[in-house]
Design a protein around this motif. Structure first.
Motif, short mmCIF file in Angstrom:
data_model
loop_
_atom_site.label_atom_id
_atom_site.label_comp_id
_atom_site.label_asym_id
_atom_site.label_seq_id
_atom_site.Cartn_x
_atom_site.Cartn_y
_atom_site.Cartn_z
N PHE A 22 -20.49 -49.09 18.81
CA PHE A 22 -21.60 -49.21 17.88
C PHE A 22 -21.39 -48.25 16.72
O PHE A 22 -20.71 -47.24 16.86
CB PHE A 22 -22.92 -48.88 18.58
CG PHE A 22 -23.39 -49.99 19.47
CD1 PHE A 22 -23.96 -51.13 18.91
CD2 PHE A 22 -23.25 -49.92 20.84
CE1 PHE A 22 -24.39 -52.17 19.71
CE2 PHE A 22 -23.68 -50.96 21.66
CZ PHE A 22 -24.24 -52.08 21.09
N ARG A 23 -21.99 -48.57 15.59
CA ARG A 23 -21.88 -47.68 14.45
C ARG A 23 -23.04 -46.69 14.45
O ARG A 23 -24.14 -47.03 14.87
CB ARG A 23 -21.94 -48.48 13.17
CG ARG A 23 -20.65 -49.19 12.88
CD ARG A 23 -20.78 -49.82 11.53
NE ARG A 23 -19.60 -50.61 11.19
CZ ARG A 23 -19.63 -51.60 10.32
NH1 ARG A 23 -20.77 -51.92 9.74
NH2 ARG A 23 -18.55 -52.26 10.03
N ARG A 24 -22.75 -45.52 13.93
CA ARG A 24 -23.71 -44.41 13.80
C ARG A 24 -25.04 -44.58 14.54
O ARG A 24 -25.14 -44.27 15.71
CB ARG A 24 -23.98 -44.15 12.32
CG ARG A 24 -22.70 -43.79 11.57
CD ARG A 24 -23.01 -43.36 10.17
NE ARG A 24 -21.82 -43.37 9.33
CZ ARG A 24 -21.85 -43.16 8.03
NH1 ARG A 24 -22.99 -42.90 7.41
NH2 ARG A 24 -20.74 -43.17 7.33
N THR A 45 -26.97 -50.67 3.06
CA THR A 45 -26.45 -52.03 3.10
C THR A 45 -25.03 -52.04 3.67
O THR A 45 -24.23 -51.18 3.33
CB THR A 45 -26.41 -52.58 1.67
OG1 THR A 45 -27.72 -52.49 1.15
CG2 THR A 45 -25.97 -54.03 1.65
N GLY A 46 -24.78 -52.98 4.52
CA GLY A 46 -23.45 -53.11 5.08
C GLY A 46 -23.24 -52.27 6.33
O GLY A 46 -22.20 -52.33 6.96
N ALA A 47 -24.26 -51.50 6.70
CA ALA A 47 -24.11 -50.61 7.85
C ALA A 47 -24.25 -51.36 9.17
O ALA A 47 -23.88 -50.85 10.22
CB ALA A 47 -25.13 -49.49 7.78
N GLY A 48 -24.80 -52.57 9.09
CA GLY A 48 -24.89 -53.38 10.32
C GLY A 48 -26.28 -53.45 10.90
O GLY A 48 -26.50 -53.19 12.08
N LYS A 49 -27.24 -53.83 10.06
CA LYS A 49 -28.61 -53.91 10.54
C LYS A 49 -28.85 -55.12 11.43
O LYS A 49 -29.62 -55.05 12.38
CB LYS A 49 -29.58 -53.92 9.35
CG LYS A 49 -29.69 -52.56 8.68
CD LYS A 49 -30.76 -52.52 7.61
CE LYS A 49 -30.29 -53.14 6.33
NZ LYS A 49 -29.16 -52.43 5.69
N SER A 50 -28.19 -56.24 11.14
CA SER A 50 -28.48 -57.46 11.91
C SER A 50 -28.20 -57.28 13.40
O SER A 50 -28.94 -57.79 14.24
CB SER A 50 -27.64 -58.63 11.41
OG SER A 50 -27.39 -58.52 10.05
N LEU A 51 -27.13 -56.57 13.71
CA LEU A 51 -26.78 -56.41 15.12
C LEU A 51 -27.88 -55.70 15.90
O LEU A 51 -27.98 -55.86 17.11
CB LEU A 51 -25.47 -55.63 15.25
CG LEU A 51 -24.24 -56.49 15.59
CD1 LEU A 51 -24.00 -57.52 14.51
CD2 LEU A 51 -23.02 -55.63 15.81
N ILE A 52 -28.70 -54.94 15.21
CA ILE A 52 -29.73 -54.17 15.91
C ILE A 52 -30.75 -55.07 16.58
O ILE A 52 -31.29 -54.74 17.62
CB ILE A 52 -30.39 -53.18 14.94
CG1 ILE A 52 -29.34 -52.16 14.53
CG2 ILE A 52 -31.58 -52.49 15.56
CD1 ILE A 52 -29.84 -51.12 13.59
#
Ligand code: ADP
Ligand code: MG
Length: 640
Positions: A22-24, A45-52
């Motif tokens: 997982f990222r940060r 943006t681009g940090a990966g919000k959808s996966l949350i």
């Protein structure tokens, strides 16, 4: 959701996406909602919000996740991505017919749909609410959550409706996601969504692999070429206007750079083609307006050059942040010229409409769409803002701002583009079709492919995709369209070509008589003040010479603890100065020995005069040199 373990989450991440970590802040945020907390996640943006929201939903055997999101194109993009992974997802938005919406909602109630994407305008409709009560959501995710706040830069009154969902499903946790929220907006989001024992999880806006810089130049073309020639790999040049995009791409090509241009005025198929060329590396530099960005997910963008300044740091950071997603070294360069500020000022005032003008636009839109007073409530209309402006002789920028203010007051909403696929239907029988294929060998390959892809000869209209057919037949998209037209002329099919248009949606009251149109002066003034303030901060960034660029951006987004990045133009200049410093000190001492003036020093030492002045101050404070009223230096002899 509280029975989900970390191991299950990792298992889904690997099985569905093929990612191993997982990222940060992703995992802590997911854990927070799994524990039942309403959670606000602030992530760039681009940090990966959808996966949350996607990962915990899929970690359960079943159950529906409802995602509220304002942009139709993003919605479609997400649904496509999920479906490609064989996950059932549907979207409900204003561009669909009631029948389509009905079917989609039924799938959420009775079927095994896992993700329902819905635009905020749809939430308050009766059809949606009635079905929602029968769905069993396990999570409500609110994307672009800053849209719920008046203080945010993109307030949408329809977002206020989300609180109603909450009331209908009080036990379901809410996840609010945004890339941009000051403390004030964050508070507002939580309050308006009715957060209970809420949590905020902030991840850093630092992008340590991106070197941010600002170049103040007279000749932007020269500077732009220098960057493109010095940095290997793919990049983007952002410009303000459509014409600009075309011209600058031309300039680059003349210099032997592989470049293309991109803007919202191009045909959808053409846009897809250009974007693909760039993504695959066939085209190196994309010169684009801000229409380029949605859904691009290219990890190895090495530079993003801004040929023109943005109207806010939010936008700048979002665009510049498309560089270096792969976390390797990348450059974000803003070009400014001396007259940019004056130009921006002029533009700001011409783009900011008066109240009378806003009312005029409201009337003109209704006339253009032929909506009578009292009609239009909740209905969406195709709306081409460029044609509208041409017909009414108005400026696009001003009109868009006027429409935005009308949106904030709940009267009209202009959506981003909604795609209507082409539709066809056969008007002849299977036997007749067979005869035709024998007679017209030139059409046979096409018809055969069509029948194979859309099984059977259908007697109702069906959506077809020209680009999919082009791929399957090996023909160009244009050729496919031409063949459809030929079949239509032969009276074999009926053909409704697809189109891609933005929609204008009226608020609940429909078209109001002009005297009832009320624009609250506060909302008007607030918007203008906020826009001016965002501009001011953008210029503060561009003109800054002291603070590390990354730290400036992080502070802007509410991170007070940020550190200097060490790789932006300001940090690099400081490092260089520090390296040069002992030499400069030595030279100043020599000048003092000869009792030269400060002017002589500045003339002969090739360093920023500010730096020289600072060093002279320091030497003076240390009691090593003296400066008299004429600016003459002298040595202070300690032994005297
Ligand atoms: P956001 O909504 O924050 O702008 P997205 O959800 O669209 O970002 O994700 C951006 C990209 O990052 C997507 O391609 C996504 O698959 C990728 N991504 C997200 N999380 C991870 C992860 N843990 N590891 C690798 N890639 C990831
Ligand atoms: Mg997103």
């Amino acid at each position: 959701m509280n029975t989900i373990s970390e191991r299950q989450l990792y298992e889904v991440l690997l099985r569905v996406w093929g990612y191993t970590s997982f990222r940060r802040t992703q995992l802590p945020t997911i854990m927070s909602i799994c524990e039942g907390h309403d959670t606000l996640a602030l992530m760039p943006t681009g940090a990966g919000k959808s996966l949350i929201y996607q990962v915990p939903t899929l970690a359960r055997e079943d159950g529906l996740c409802v995602v509220v999101t304002p942009l139709i194109s993003l919605m479609k993009d997400q649904v496509d991505k999920l479906r490609r992974k064989h996950i059932s997802a549907v979207a409900i938005h204003s561009g669909m017919t009631p029948r389509q919406i009905d079917i989609a909602l039924d799938n959420c109630v009775y079927g095994d749909t896992r993700f329902l994407y819905v635009s905020p305008e749809r939430i308050s409709t009766e059809i949606f609410r009635a079905r929602f009560e029968r769905m069993k959501p396990i999570l409500i995710a609110v994307d672009e959550a800053h849209c719920i706040s008046q203080w945010g830069y993109d307030f949408r009154p329809s977002y206020l409706r989300i609180a109603e969902l909450r009331k209908l499903a009080p036990q379901v946790p809410i996840l609010a996601l945004t890339a941009s929220a000051t403390d004030q907006v964050a508070e507002d989001i939580m309050q308006r969504l009715g957060f209970k024992n809420g949590r905020i999880i902030r991840s850093s806006f630092s992008r340590p692999n991106i070197s941010f810089s600002v170049r103040k130049v007279e000749n932007k073309n020269e500077q732009m070429l220098r960057i493109i020639n010095n940095v290997a790999g793919t990049g983007i040049v952002y410009v303000r206007t459509r014409e600009g995009a075309q011209q600058i791409a031309e300039i680059l090509r003349e210099q032997g750079v592989s470049a293309a241009y991109y803007h919202g005025g191009l045909e959808p198929a053409e846009r897809t083609l250009r974007q693909d060329d760039w993504t695959s590396g066939r085209c190196r530099v994309m010169v684009a307006t801000n229409a380029f960005g949605m859904g691009i997910d290219k990890p190895d963008v090495r530079f993003v050059v801004h040929y023109s300044i943005c109207d806010s740091l939010e936008h700048y950071y979002q665009e510049a942040g498309r560089a270096g997603r792969d976390e390797k070294k990348a450059y974000a360069v803003l070009l400014v010229s001396p007259d940019d500020k004056a130009r921006a000022k002029r533009m700001f005032s011409s783009e900011f409409p008066s109240l009378e003008f806003i009312k005029k636009v409201y009337e003109a839109v209704a006339n253009y769409l032929q909506v009578a007073v009292g009609d239009g409530a909740g209905i969406s209309y195709d709306f081409n803002v460029y044609e509208f402006c041409k017909r009414n002789r108005m400026f696009v920028g001003t009109v868009l701002n006027a429409i935005d203010i009308l949106r904030m007051n709940g009267y009209l909403t202009l959506t981003d583009e909604s795609e209507h696929p082409s539709r066809i239907m056969f008007t002849i029988s299977r036997d007749e079709l067979y005869k035709l294929r024998v007679e017209r060998g030139d059409l046979d390959h096409f018809i055969r492919t069509l029948l194979r892809m859309y099984d059977g000869v259908f007697s109702e209209f069906r959506a077809v995709s020209e680009s999919a057919l082009a791929t399957a037949t090996g023909y160009s998209i244009d050729r496919v369209r031409e063949l459809f037209r030929t079949l239509w002329q032969l009276r074999v099919i009926r053909y409704i070509p697809g189109r891609c248009t933005p929609l204008m949606i009226y608020g609940e009251s429909g078209r109001l008589p002009q005297e009832n149109l009320y624009i609250s002066p506060e909302s008007y003034k607030l918007r203008k003040d906020m826009a001016a303030e965002r501009y001011r901060r953008m210029f503060e960034y561009a003109e800054g010479e002291e603070m590390c660029r990354s730290r400036f951006i992080q502070n802007y987004f509410g991170e007070d603890e940020a550190e200097d990045c060490g790789v932006c133009d300001i940090c690099l200049a400081r490092k260089k100065q520090q390296k040069q410093r002992p030499d400069i000190e030595q030279r100043i001492m020599e000048f003092a020995q000869q009792e030269s003036s400060i002017r002589d020093v500045v003339r002969s030492v090739e360093t920023d005069p500010d730096v020289i002045a600072r060093i002279i101050d320091k030497l003076q404070a240390e009691g090593k040199i003296s400066v008299d009223s004429t600016g003459r230096l002298g040595i202070i002899d300690r032994n005297e």
